[in-house]
Design a protein around this motif. Structure first.
Motif, short mmCIF file in Angstrom:
data_model
loop_
_atom_site.label_atom_id
_atom_site.label_comp_id
_atom_site.label_asym_id
_atom_site.label_seq_id
_atom_site.Cartn_x
_atom_site.Cartn_y
_atom_site.Cartn_z
N ALA B 87 0.83 -1.21 0.00
CA ALA B 87 0.00 0.00 0.00
C ALA B 87 0.87 1.26 0.00
N PHE B 88 1.86 1.29 0.89
CA PHE B 88 2.65 2.51 1.02
C PHE B 88 3.68 2.68 -0.10
N THR B 89 3.75 1.70 -1.00
CA THR B 89 4.57 1.91 -2.19
C THR B 89 3.71 1.90 -3.45
N ASP B 90 2.38 1.77 -3.24
CA ASP B 90 1.44 1.73 -4.37
C ASP B 90 1.13 3.18 -4.78
N PRO B 91 1.50 3.57 -6.01
CA PRO B 91 1.26 4.96 -6.42
C PRO B 91 -0.21 5.37 -6.28
N SER B 92 -1.14 4.43 -6.53
CA SER B 92 -2.56 4.77 -6.41
C SER B 92 -2.91 5.19 -5.00
N PHE B 99 -3.72 13.37 -2.03
CA PHE B 99 -4.82 14.24 -2.42
C PHE B 99 -5.69 14.62 -1.22
N VAL B 100 -6.10 13.62 -0.41
CA VAL B 100 -6.98 13.97 0.72
C VAL B 100 -6.26 14.84 1.75
N ILE B 101 -4.93 14.64 1.88
CA ILE B 101 -4.20 15.48 2.83
C ILE B 101 -4.12 16.92 2.31
N ARG B 102 -3.77 17.07 1.02
CA ARG B 102 -3.75 18.42 0.45
C ARG B 102 -5.12 19.06 0.55
N PHE B 103 -6.14 18.26 0.26
CA PHE B 103 -7.51 18.76 0.29
C PHE B 103 -7.86 19.26 1.70
N SER B 104 -7.50 18.47 2.74
CA SER B 104 -7.77 18.88 4.12
C SER B 104 -7.07 20.18 4.46
N LEU B 105 -5.82 20.31 3.99
CA LEU B 105 -5.03 21.48 4.36
C LEU B 105 -5.65 22.77 3.79
N VAL B 106 -6.30 22.66 2.64
CA VAL B 106 -6.96 23.84 2.08
C VAL B 106 -8.37 23.98 2.64
N LEU B 107 -9.08 22.87 2.67
CA LEU B 107 -10.49 22.91 3.04
C LEU B 107 -10.71 23.38 4.48
N PRO B 272 -10.91 5.57 -10.30
CA PRO B 272 -11.38 4.76 -9.17
C PRO B 272 -10.43 4.78 -7.98
N ASP B 273 -9.24 5.38 -8.13
CA ASP B 273 -8.29 5.45 -7.01
C ASP B 273 -8.09 6.89 -6.57
N PHE B 274 -9.11 7.73 -6.76
CA PHE B 274 -8.99 9.16 -6.50
C PHE B 274 -8.71 9.45 -5.03
N THR B 275 -9.41 8.74 -4.13
CA THR B 275 -9.13 8.88 -2.69
C THR B 275 -8.86 7.47 -2.13
N ASN B 277 -10.26 5.84 0.23
CA ASN B 277 -11.48 5.08 0.44
C ASN B 277 -12.06 4.54 -0.86
N MET B 278 -11.99 5.34 -1.94
CA MET B 278 -12.48 4.86 -3.23
C MET B 278 -11.61 3.70 -3.71
N TYR B 279 -10.33 3.82 -3.45
CA TYR B 279 -9.40 2.77 -3.87
C TYR B 279 -9.69 1.47 -3.12
N ALA B 280 -9.93 1.59 -1.79
CA ALA B 280 -10.26 0.41 -1.00
C ALA B 280 -11.55 -0.22 -1.51
N TYR B 281 -12.53 0.62 -1.84
CA TYR B 281 -13.80 0.13 -2.36
C TYR B 281 -13.59 -0.62 -3.68
N GLN B 282 -12.77 -0.03 -4.55
CA GLN B 282 -12.51 -0.67 -5.84
C GLN B 282 -11.81 -2.02 -5.65
N GLN B 283 -10.79 -2.02 -4.77
CA GLN B 283 -10.05 -3.26 -4.54
C GLN B 283 -10.98 -4.36 -4.01
N ALA B 284 -11.85 -3.98 -3.05
CA ALA B 284 -12.70 -5.00 -2.43
C ALA B 284 -13.84 -5.43 -3.34
#
Lengths: 303, 323
Positions: B87-92, B99-107, B272-275, B277-284
């Motif tokens: 997971a931690f070496t998976d680019p997705s 993305f979610v971290i950057r998003f939080s920092l602005v939001l 499908p790997d945008f966040t 959680n979406m990635y986990a959903y796609q994988q499962a």
């Protein structure tokens, strides 16, 4: 925004005599606020306007923020409720069941546990409460996939229970009820009930519960909103579309309509109407229960 | 609106918040008769059961699954942290998480400034217009995230949206908030719209709980309106600010509903790997890769937990809400 606030008079005391000073000392602030209100209402306005249009009105390049020549509001409502044997009504009913059973259940558990934590000293209380506070910080969606796998081994995925049971878990509700019970129910009152011969549970029902009502309504409303608006959990748990809540149902329609952009044009008008109708129940609930939640929402954020 | 909390806070001789339970509470535990201790447990028991069944069990199970890998040949195999390393070496996963971290920092700062500004405005003056505004700004909270995202998706859309007309008036091409460049702003707008009103109500209620005589005292001491806001109002509502910050942080890191819905309208922009959680959903659910999906879920949950915990630890002196 803050500069506007600076020019106006502060505090509630000044607000009683604004008209005696200048004609409208608060005017710039109110104009700004009016703009903000317009921003917050734009999506509602778009949905109301466009739910009255048929496919040609939607795609005909007419003004997106104003009504078309022929208003087909009733036609769209009829289309919505008759599409696919009236499945939309079923989705609304499912949403109501999930929200009501899940919300009432979560609230009942939260009231009991919050009161227990606040009013009894029992072995393991401090530890359990610390675990509870930790649980507030666990994101609920992180639990969806593991819960799905557990449920699939028990054979209860794709049933109503698969959606209802996990929504019973509301650690933040327990925390709110704990704070509220601690401050709103005096120990002396319960002791007095005990002296009068009431059992522990009777003291809770007849003495404490009436005092807890404002917080109960708030927790109920928060739980109902959370389950009515839930999407990830039912999306993962359910494959039978007659069990979908309205959020998953409309999401699916939207996927179909987007996928076949040409053939899906008739679906868009019922999606818009479906979106409009799906938001009405909660808006009514919030407007009619205002006097409870307005105060209740601040529980836990006041010292 | 005031609640009983601020009316009789401090009127309590003994406050039994867990942090303050020191020697006194511990001795009280022993003095409490066993029968009453049992009653206490009975009150907590139904929730405790649900807690064990739907929080502890799934988490432990996810942890267990995440340590294994299912293969077509050889079946289930213990792989220890391989899934996490993956997971931690998976680019997705990395891109979704960043993305979610950057998003939080602005939001989060944006959302807090907006909801605080509105709450401060509403706190200055009470009339019918202000009361109605408060309610209308709160209204999006009652809208399911799915429907909110759908409504804004329509507004952004080339086919249905007003942006083409509006920008046509000034002879400019309409911005496409569903495009790769502007999707960040498009999602930002949806989330602010959805939640600012809820946070505003919490802050507003906290502001209304402040004793107005403090403002008069500050004014007599020569404080300006701005100084009253910065030195009196904001410090006093700090617990409420911490509360909404924690909510916003937990909510944003598990971002799923809005991008999932806009995925159809913004084809090609939101994968499908945008966040995470979406990635986990796609994988499962698309790839039936439950072990890896569990590992992503568990990693995400752990990251959120640790982030929030550190935040609470840092702000504990400022009056954290969980105390």
């Amino acid at each position: 925004m803050t500069t506007t606030a600076q020019t106006s008079q502060p505090g509630r005391t000044a607000s009683t005599t604004p008209t005696q000073r200048k004609p409208h000392p608060y005017l710039p602030m109110q104009v700004l606020l009016a703009f903000l209100v317009v921003y917050f209402l734009i999506p509602f306005w778009w949905v109301i306007v466009n739910s009255s249009k048929n496919a040609s009105g939607l795609f005909g390049g007419s003004n997106a923020l104003w009504f078309a020549e022929d208003i087909d509001f009733v036609g769209n409502v009829v289309d919505l409720f008759s599409y696919d044997n009236g499945i939309y009504l079923r989705w609304l009913g499912n949403s109501a069941v999930y929200a009501f059973v899940g919300g009432v259940g979560a609230t009942a558990l939260a009231v009991l546990a919050g009161y227990g934590f606040a009013k009894y000293r029992f072995a393991g209380r401090r530890f359990s409460f610390a675990v509870l506070l930790g649980a507030v910080m666990v994101p609920p969606t992180a639990l969806v996939i593991p819960t799905f796998i557990l449920f699939s081994q028990l054979g209860i995925t794709n049933t109503m229970w698969a959606v209802i049971l996990p929504t019973l878990l509301n650690p933040f509700g327990v925390y709110l009820m704990h704070v509220y019970s601690r401050d709103a129910v005096p120990d002396e009152l319960i002791d007095a009930a005990r002296v009068d011969g009431a059992g522990e549970f009777r003291a809770f029902l007849q003495v404490a519960l009436p005092l807890l009502r404002p917080a109960m309504v708030t927790v109920l409303l928060l739980s109902v909103v959370a389950s009515w608006n839930n999407y990830f959990l039912p999306l993962a748990m359910l494959s039978d579309n007659t069990l979908y809540p309205v959020t998953v149902g409309i999401g699916q329609w939207q996927g179909i309509a987007s996928a076949n952009n040409a053939g899906g044009t008739s679906l868009w008008s019922i999606i818009i109407m479906g979106a409009l109708i799906s938001v009405i129940p909660l808006i009514i609930a919030f407007l009619s229960l205002q006097r409870y939640w307005r105060g209740g929402l601040s529980i836990g954020s006041l010292k | 609106m005031t609640t009983p909390i601020d009316e009789d806070a401090g009127a309590h001789a003994h406050d039994d918040a867990p942090r303050q339970t020191s020697v006194r509470a511990r001795t009280r535990t022993h003095r409490e008769p066993l029968r009453r201790q049992l009653t206490g447990w009975l009150f907590v028991a139904p929730f405790a059961l649900v807690f064990l069944a739907f929080l502890v069990a799934p988490l432990l199970y996810a942890l267990y699954l995440s340590l294994y890998r299912d293969a077509l040949i050889g079946g289930r195999r213990f792989v220890l942290f391989d899934n996490y390393v993956k997971a931690f070496t998976d680019p997705s996963f990395i891109e979704g998480a960043s993305f979610v971290i950057r998003f939080s920092l602005v939001l989060i700062p944006l959302q807090m400034v907006i909801s605080l500004a509105i709450a401060l405005m509403l706190d200055t003056l009470t009339n019918r217009f202000m009361r109605t505004s408060r309610l209308l700004i709160f209204l999006p909270y009652a809208i399911p995230a799915v429907i909110g995202a759908l409504m804004w998706g329509f507004l952004y859309s080339r086919n249905f949206g007003p942006l083409t007309d509006v920008f046509g008036l000034i002879g400019q091409p309409a911005p496409d908030f569903l495009s790769r460049d502007l999707i960040f702003a498009g999602l930002l707008n949806i989330v602010v719209w959805q939640w600012a009103g809820y946070y505003m109500i919490i802050l507003y209620a906290a502001l209304q709980g402040i004793d107005p005589t403090l403002y008069e005292a500050a004014r007599i001491d020569g404080a300006s309106t701005m100084q009253i806001i910065l030195r009196v109002k904001i410090p006093l509502i700090m617990p409420a600010l911490v509360l909404i910050l924690v909510f916003a942080l937990i909510g944003t890191l598990q971002f799923f509903n809005e991008p999932q819905i806009l995925r159809y309208l913004a084809a090609g922009t939101i994968g499908p790997d945008f966040t995470p959680n979406m990635y986990a959903y796609q994988q499962a659910f698309s790839l039936a890769n439950f072990n890896y999906g569990s590992a992503i879920s568990f990693a995400l949950g752990a990251v959120v937990f640790v982030c929030v915990y550190i935040f609470m630890f840092v702000t504990r002196k400022r009056g954290s809400f969980l105390s």
